[in-house]
Enzyme design. Structure first.
Site, short mmCIF file in Angstrom:
data_model
loop_
_atom_site.label_atom_id
_atom_site.label_comp_id
_atom_site.label_asym_id
_atom_site.label_seq_id
_atom_site.Cartn_x
_atom_site.Cartn_y
_atom_site.Cartn_z
N SER A 125 0.84 -1.20 0.00
CA SER A 125 0.00 0.00 0.00
C SER A 125 0.87 1.25 0.00
O SER A 125 0.56 2.23 -0.67
CB SER A 125 -0.95 -0.01 1.20
OG SER A 125 -0.23 0.15 2.39
N ARG A 144 0.45 3.53 -3.26
CA ARG A 144 -0.16 4.84 -3.04
C ARG A 144 0.71 5.94 -3.65
O ARG A 144 0.24 6.78 -4.41
CB ARG A 144 -0.35 5.09 -1.55
CG ARG A 144 -0.95 6.46 -1.25
CD ARG A 144 -1.09 6.72 0.23
NE ARG A 144 -1.89 5.70 0.88
CZ ARG A 144 -1.42 4.75 1.66
NH1 ARG A 144 -0.12 4.71 1.92
NH2 ARG A 144 -2.19 3.86 2.22
N ASN A 162 -0.24 8.00 -7.14
CA ASN A 162 -0.44 9.44 -7.12
C ASN A 162 0.49 10.15 -8.10
O ASN A 162 0.08 11.02 -8.85
CB ASN A 162 -0.21 9.99 -5.72
CG ASN A 162 -1.47 9.98 -4.89
OD1 ASN A 162 -2.31 10.85 -5.04
ND2 ASN A 162 -1.62 8.97 -4.06
#
Lengths: 286, 156
Positions: A211, A215, A219
């Site tokens: 994660s 993440r 992004n």
């Protein structure tokens, strides 16, 4: 490549901008840089994104150099502007990491600082207009150059794996192999369901670095992609080019927030994960 | 998704950077900051102490000044009383001395008057005797008439 550049389709343009400069074993058995996406794809695991690695390490060194310069002259007396700025960041990291991680460790706060600044600087490269640096590199004969390391899954995953190894290390150190296994096996359900527990907890454990990595990667990759799409507008007539200029400025302003936030989130979550690894079930009353 | 050895490189770089940060960057900065914090705290504490000391010495000075003023007042009063006493004493002494001198003088005068009176009496007695003897042409026998002469002298 440079002559061909004029005739690129949007798809080719984006594909080109998303290709790393890759060093590895070429199809003919020799070692060298991949000259096309097909060659790059065939290189397998033992190859390196030279651009990602170089920019990442370079930016890490920039961070260390800046802070080392401040640290070298750090005195308890009146600090100058530069030292004050550096100290403000250090103070912020120290406070944040103390809030999350209430134990004593000489490693956690420096880790937080390293992650925050390193990831921030890598993200910051996203604000450099997408064509400048790759264009400059094509002039010196380098066809591929991705300058935002955090848009490369290898980079984000590499840092996340580092955090993951620290989590594993602290889990073993604080709980012992038995304690760590017990935590994995006996947790959500009673002991008879140990295999199920183990699978569930292992997924939970592995989800942490994944994660973290995804993440940040997601992004920044998305941000970079939007910058590229905006850049495509520049070749689509004056009206669209003007709109592209406005959009780029707006997206860049918004992105300033994203890059700082993502760096901060990476730091905070890493600290949280290590704090969880540090937590020994017996000493609840800490 | 192209996972390759870059990942390993990044992990190694991650640990190297943390180690460098931990060794050369974090401790000097955080120590300097803590030391400064301590110094500022110490400075503030010292300032507070100095302020307290100042207030205390001001109060002390006030008390000292008041005491000194009171002491001075007391001394002045005392001196004034003493001076009055000295003057009174001197007056009394002078009065007594004057009286003594007066008494002595009076006594002396009385004595002098008495002596003069005695002399006069004797003189008169003598003159009386001489006069009488002249008148009687005979000598008065002092021894014979001594009693009469005595009386005469006493009557004068």
């Amino acid at each position: 490549m440079a002559e061909k550049g004029e005739a690129q389709t949007p798809t080719e343009y984006i594909a080109h901008h998303l290709t790393n400069l890759k060093f590895g074993r070429l199809p003919d058995g020799s070692w060298g840089f991949a000259s096309s996406a097909e060659e790059a794809a065939q290189m397998g695991f033992w190859s390196v994104h030279v651009d990602s690695l170089a920019w990442a390490v370079g930016l890490g060194l920039v961070f260390l150099l800046l802070f080392w310069l401040a640290a070298r002259r750090a005195t308890a007396g009146l600090p100058g502007m530069f030292q004050s700025a550096i100290e403000a960041i250090v103070e912020f990291v120290d406070t944040t990491s103390k809030d999350i991680f209430p134990h004593k460790s000489p490693w956690v706060a420096p880790m937080g600082l390293t992650i925050l600044l390193w990831v921030f600087l890598m993200n910051l490269m996203d604000l450099v207009p997408v064509d400048w640096v790759p264009w400059a590199f094509t002039k010196i004969g380098v066809d591929y150059m991705k300058i935002v390391p955090t848009t490369d899954i290898n980079v984000t995953l590499g840092v996340a794996v580092g955090v993951f190894l620290m989590v594993i290390y602290y889990s073993f150190k604080r709980k012992g192999p038995g304690g760590f296994l017990a935590e994995l096996a006996f947790h959500p359900f009673p002991k008879f369901a140990a295999p199920v527990n183990f699978i569930l907890e292992s997924v939970t454990l592995l989800a942490k670095p994944l994660s973290l990595a995804l993440r940040l990667f997601g992004n920044l990759y998305a941000g970079e992609m939007i910058f590229m799409l905006i850049a495509l507008l520049y070749s689509a007539g004056i009206a669209l080019a003007l709109m592209g200029g406005v959009l780029q400025i707006m997206w860049a302003l918004f992105h300033i927030l994203v890059i700082v936030l993502q760096a901060f989130i990476f730091m905070v979550l890493s600290t949280v994960y290590i704090a969880q690894a540090y937590e020994v079930p017996e000493d609840d009353g800490h | 998704m192209d996972i390759n050895a870059t990942l390993i490189g990044l992990t190694l770089a991650f640990f190297a950077f943390i180690a460098i940060c931990r060794a050369f960057v974090w401790p000097p900065l955080i120590n300097a900051m803590r030391a400064r914090q301590e110094r500022i705290a110490q400075g503030l504490e010292n300032a507070e102490k100095a302020e307290e000391a100042l207030a205390k010495s001001n109060a002390d000075a006030e008390v000292l000044l008041r005491d000194a003023r009171a002491e001075g007042q007391r001394l002045i009063e005392q001196a004034r009383a003493q001076a009055t006493m000295v003057v009174d004493d001197a007056k009394e002494q002078a009065r007594e001395e004057g009286e003594r001198i007066l008494t002595t003088a009076r006594a002396e005068i009385t004595q002098e008057i008495n002596r003069a009176r005695e002399n006069l009496r004797q003189e008169v007695a003598y003159l009386a005797v001489v006069g009488a003897s002249r008148i009687l042409s005979s000598e008065i026998d002092r021894r014979k008439h001594s009693a009469m002469l005595e009386n005469l002298v006493r009557e004068l």
